[in-house]
Write a protein that holds these residues in place. Sequence first.
Motif, PDB file in Angstrom:
ATOM      1  N   GLN B 273     -22.739 -44.045   7.354  1.00 16.24           N
ATOM      2  CA  GLN B 273     -22.707 -45.134   8.326  1.00 16.24           C
ATOM      3  C   GLN B 273     -21.553 -44.957   9.300  1.00 16.24           C
ATOM      4  O   GLN B 273     -20.559 -44.326   8.976  1.00 16.24           O
ATOM      5  CB  GLN B 273     -22.547 -46.468   7.593  1.00 16.24           C
ATOM      6  N   VAL B 274     -21.721 -45.534  10.468  1.00 20.52           N
ATOM      7  CA  VAL B 274     -20.690 -45.485  11.495  1.00 20.52           C
ATOM      8  C   VAL B 274     -20.312 -46.915  11.872  1.00 20.52           C
ATOM      9  O   VAL B 274     -21.184 -47.781  12.016  1.00 20.52           O
ATOM     10  CB  VAL B 274     -21.204 -44.733  12.741  1.00 20.52           C
ATOM     11  N   ASN B 275     -19.008 -47.144  12.005  1.00 17.63           N
ATOM     12  CA  ASN B 275     -18.514 -48.483  12.356  1.00 17.63           C
ATOM     13  C   ASN B 275     -18.783 -48.784  13.825  1.00 17.63           C
ATOM     14  O   ASN B 275     -17.938 -48.554  14.680  1.00 17.63           O
ATOM     15  CB  ASN B 275     -17.021 -48.584  12.050  1.00 17.63           C
ATOM     16  N   LEU B 276     -19.970 -49.275  14.090  1.00 19.49           N
ATOM     17  CA  LEU B 276     -20.388 -49.567  15.454  1.00 19.49           C
ATOM     18  C   LEU B 276     -20.778 -51.030  15.588  1.00 19.49           C
ATOM     19  O   LEU B 276     -21.837 -51.358  16.112  1.00 19.49           O
ATOM     20  CB  LEU B 276     -21.550 -48.651  15.844  1.00 19.49           C
ATOM     21  N   GLY B 277     -19.896 -51.902  15.112  1.00 17.08           N
ATOM     22  CA  GLY B 277     -20.149 -53.325  15.193  1.00 17.08           C
ATOM     23  C   GLY B 277     -19.691 -53.904  16.524  1.00 17.08           C
ATOM     24  O   GLY B 277     -19.802 -53.258  17.577  1.00 17.08           O
ATOM     25  N   PHE B 278     -19.165 -55.104  16.468  1.00 15.08           N
ATOM     26  CA  PHE B 278     -18.885 -55.868  17.671  1.00 15.08           C
ATOM     27  C   PHE B 278     -17.928 -55.186  18.657  1.00 15.08           C
ATOM     28  O   PHE B 278     -18.188 -55.199  19.874  1.00 15.08           O
ATOM     29  CB  PHE B 278     -18.373 -57.259  17.278  1.00 15.08           C
ATOM     30  N   SER B 280     -17.310 -52.014  19.407  1.00  8.50           N
ATOM     31  CA  SER B 280     -17.980 -50.946  20.165  1.00  8.50           C
ATOM     32  C   SER B 280     -19.034 -51.528  21.100  1.00  8.50           C
ATOM     33  O   SER B 280     -19.259 -51.017  22.202  1.00  8.50           O
ATOM     34  CB  SER B 280     -18.648 -49.948  19.221  1.00  8.50           C
ATOM     35  N   PHE B 281     -19.688 -52.592  20.631  1.00 11.00           N
ATOM     36  CA  PHE B 281     -20.697 -53.267  21.452  1.00 11.00           C
ATOM     37  C   PHE B 281     -20.053 -53.860  22.704  1.00 11.00           C
ATOM     38  O   PHE B 281     -20.533 -53.675  23.823  1.00 11.00           O
ATOM     39  CB  PHE B 281     -21.371 -54.358  20.612  1.00 11.00           C
ATOM     40  N   MET B 282     -18.928 -54.554  22.508  1.00  8.70           N
ATOM     41  CA  MET B 282     -18.250 -55.167  23.655  1.00  8.70           C
ATOM     42  C   MET B 282     -17.691 -54.107  24.600  1.00  8.70           C
ATOM     43  O   MET B 282     -17.528 -54.354  25.796  1.00  8.70           O
ATOM     44  CB  MET B 282     -17.133 -56.087  23.174  1.00  8.70           C
ATOM     45  N   ASN B 284     -19.184 -51.262  25.205  1.00  9.80           N
ATOM     46  CA  ASN B 284     -20.268 -50.429  25.729  1.00  9.80           C
ATOM     47  C   ASN B 284     -20.063 -48.950  25.422  1.00  9.80           C
ATOM     48  O   ASN B 284     -20.221 -48.067  26.280  1.00  9.80           O
ATOM     49  CB  ASN B 284     -20.416 -50.634  27.239  1.00  9.80           C
ATOM     50  N   VAL B 285     -19.713 -48.678  24.175  1.00 11.39           N
ATOM     51  CA  VAL B 285     -19.485 -47.297  23.747  1.00 11.39           C
ATOM     52  C   VAL B 285     -20.807 -46.649  23.348  1.00 11.39           C
ATOM     53  O   VAL B 285     -21.617 -47.252  22.642  1.00 11.39           O
ATOM     54  CB  VAL B 285     -18.503 -47.262  22.562  1.00 11.39           C
ATOM     55  N   THR B 286     -21.010 -45.442  23.805  1.00 13.45           N
ATOM     56  CA  THR B 286     -22.191 -44.658  23.453  1.00 13.45           C
ATOM     57  C   THR B 286     -21.821 -43.624  22.391  1.00 13.45           C
ATOM     58  O   THR B 286     -20.782 -42.978  22.494  1.00 13.45           O
ATOM     59  CB  THR B 286     -22.738 -43.937  24.697  1.00 13.45           C
ATOM     60  N   LEU B 287     -22.684 -43.493  21.387  1.00 10.92           N
ATOM     61  CA  LEU B 287     -22.527 -42.418  20.409  1.00 10.92           C
ATOM     62  C   LEU B 287     -23.689 -41.451  20.597  1.00 10.92           C
ATOM     63  O   LEU B 287     -24.855 -41.854  20.544  1.00 10.92           O
ATOM     64  CB  LEU B 287     -22.528 -42.947  18.973  1.00 10.92           C
TER      65      LEU B 287
END
Lengths: 344, 344
Positions: B273-278, B280-282, B284-287
């Motif tokens: 899993q990758v820590n892509l919660g709030f 990263s959302f705020m 606007n990070v792309t993985l």
Amino acid sequence: MRATLIYGAGDVRVENVPDPEIKLPTDAVVRVLRSCVCGSDLWPYGSKPHAEHGERIGHEFLGVVEDTGSEVSNLQRGDVVVAPFVWADNTCDFCREGLQTSCRHGGLWAAEGNDGGQGEAVRVPQADGTLVKLGVGEDSALLPSLLTLSDVFPTGYHCAVKGGVNARTTVTVIGDGAVGLSAVLSAKRLGAERVILMGRHKDRTDLGRDFGATDIVAERGEEGIERIRELTGGDGTHVVLECVGLAQAMDTALSVVRDGGTVSRVGAPQYEQVNLGFPSFMGNVTLTGGVAPARAYIEDLLPDILDGTIEPGRVFDRTVGLDEVPAGYQAMADRTALKVLIKP
Amino acid sequence: MRATLIYGAGDVRVENVPDPEIKLPTDAVVRVLRSCVCGSDLWPYGSKPHAEHGERIGHEFLGVVEDTGSEVSNLQRGDVVVAPFVWADNTCDFCREGLQTSCRHGGLWAAEGNDGGQGEAVRVPQADGTLVKLGVGEDSALLPSLLTLSDVFPTGYHCAVKGGVNARTTVTVIGDGAVGLSAVLSAKRLGAERVILMGRHKDRTDLGRDFGATDIVAERGEEGIERIRELTGGDGTHVVLECVGLAQAMDTALSVVRDGGTVSRVGAPQYEQVNLGFPSFMGNVTLTGGVAPARAYIEDLLPDILDGTIEPGRVFDRTVGLDEVPAGYQAMADRTALKVLIKP
């Protein structure tokens, strides 16, 4: 004036609050013509711990400029304007890149002493950068569609843009809420010829068809994944637009995206982690999206609304006055309303 | 012939195996001139449960075409060729899109009865699609750099390309292994003017400087994050190239990427899993990123190696014969060697 406050889960009240006034020379005061309830308002409405003092809520509004600070130069009293759901100076490096949600001088409505949108009026910081003149009158029949420019439509549009939707991409949209339907409309506008909408509320998916969905998948979870696979020769779609924000929706998205494809998310994440281990790595799956810089898209989308090409305001299926806002929240929470328009 | 097998963690042996021969009309047989040990070979070398029967290993090689099947038309006996680390027909829809790792008729070396690269010869399926003629002789001094086209260099390049590196982007590279250094070289080739390399082995980061790194950050974890923030005015970099594959490296990547920026990963993920919660959302990070379709980049990168513009083969700091392959694995595991070249 009167405005909406949230005291905790299930407890939204309309109360008297201080009238907004100019505090900084870059401020404007806007009298609200239309506001609405956002799907993201339902998260605190569903789970916020009860507090003695209510907090302002609401971040979508359009209205009439009533007053401007001394440094506001682009706006005049009487202008009908829409506000994106994040205010921004629209001049810093992030804003120039189209990422007004990361503006160096921006902020959120209804936070840190700022007014919320679900009230009679709003003090608007960074008014020149934030507000966009609509060029219509206070009684325009287009107000509902124009109001969607504050959040829900640009949010769906951001999802589709970041996902790279174009005429050569197949698209799955997860979620038949107002954002999902806006994402369908956006994918269609960007040229997608195949748009599969995952949703199980027939009235909503019917609107999705009107907006451009070519296929509806009512199944969820493993069955839904299987159905998308069947519809795409086993491959999944090039782009998946995740418009829910729950972990299961994200897992579904990652299961129906084609190798080399993109999952774009705009559903505010109710999860901490995303399952992006070895399978996604081997499939070269991209995860993108995030909170939508609505301001970046308004000028682009506005003409299509003004000339009637698109009607994103069709997501509103109930209109309430300010006193009925608590009932509006409950209707959206009960899913008896898709999206509630507020006419203060 | 002789080839390398892995029996379990710490147990690599060189043994006699059947000589490769043409099985399908699309096959070729290649005599290996150079092979090498990959960082990803160290994962099973570190943790694979012991088994009674060894499994073939190795997926990077270049060599001489010794035999071709009846349907092979682009290759002739004597051609010096390089093989990407995934074989592919190079004609299916995925291959035409440059995603040969998802080829509909492709596969992995050393899996399912296929030869591995760390041996004297290899049966190459889909030879026309897989192998690329190098136009050099068997004794070319460029063989080490040309061998990097099989995996490590295109892997770094894929990372930078998917990350969207260009002259306007600042870049952080996480990891001073051979992939990380290849990513530095790639970012430089794509025009990046600011490339921050995170690594703590001075001999490796010195090579990183030669490859184009402008700053070295030896600190890790929170200290490393703080250092990158200092170097970038608090913002982080537009692009982060994650070339390790561990959860901590990914967390660091997400902490040093600028809002609106991209984390591109090519380190085989040792996490689910990758820590892509709030947050990263705020932001606007792309993985993005994933297993590199090396085949897609070889023709593009080859001329720069042939004319000496770049020397990606400098990542090799030890050369062994086939008998010494077990010692080569141990040297890489001990980090006394950066990357081991094998000369069968």
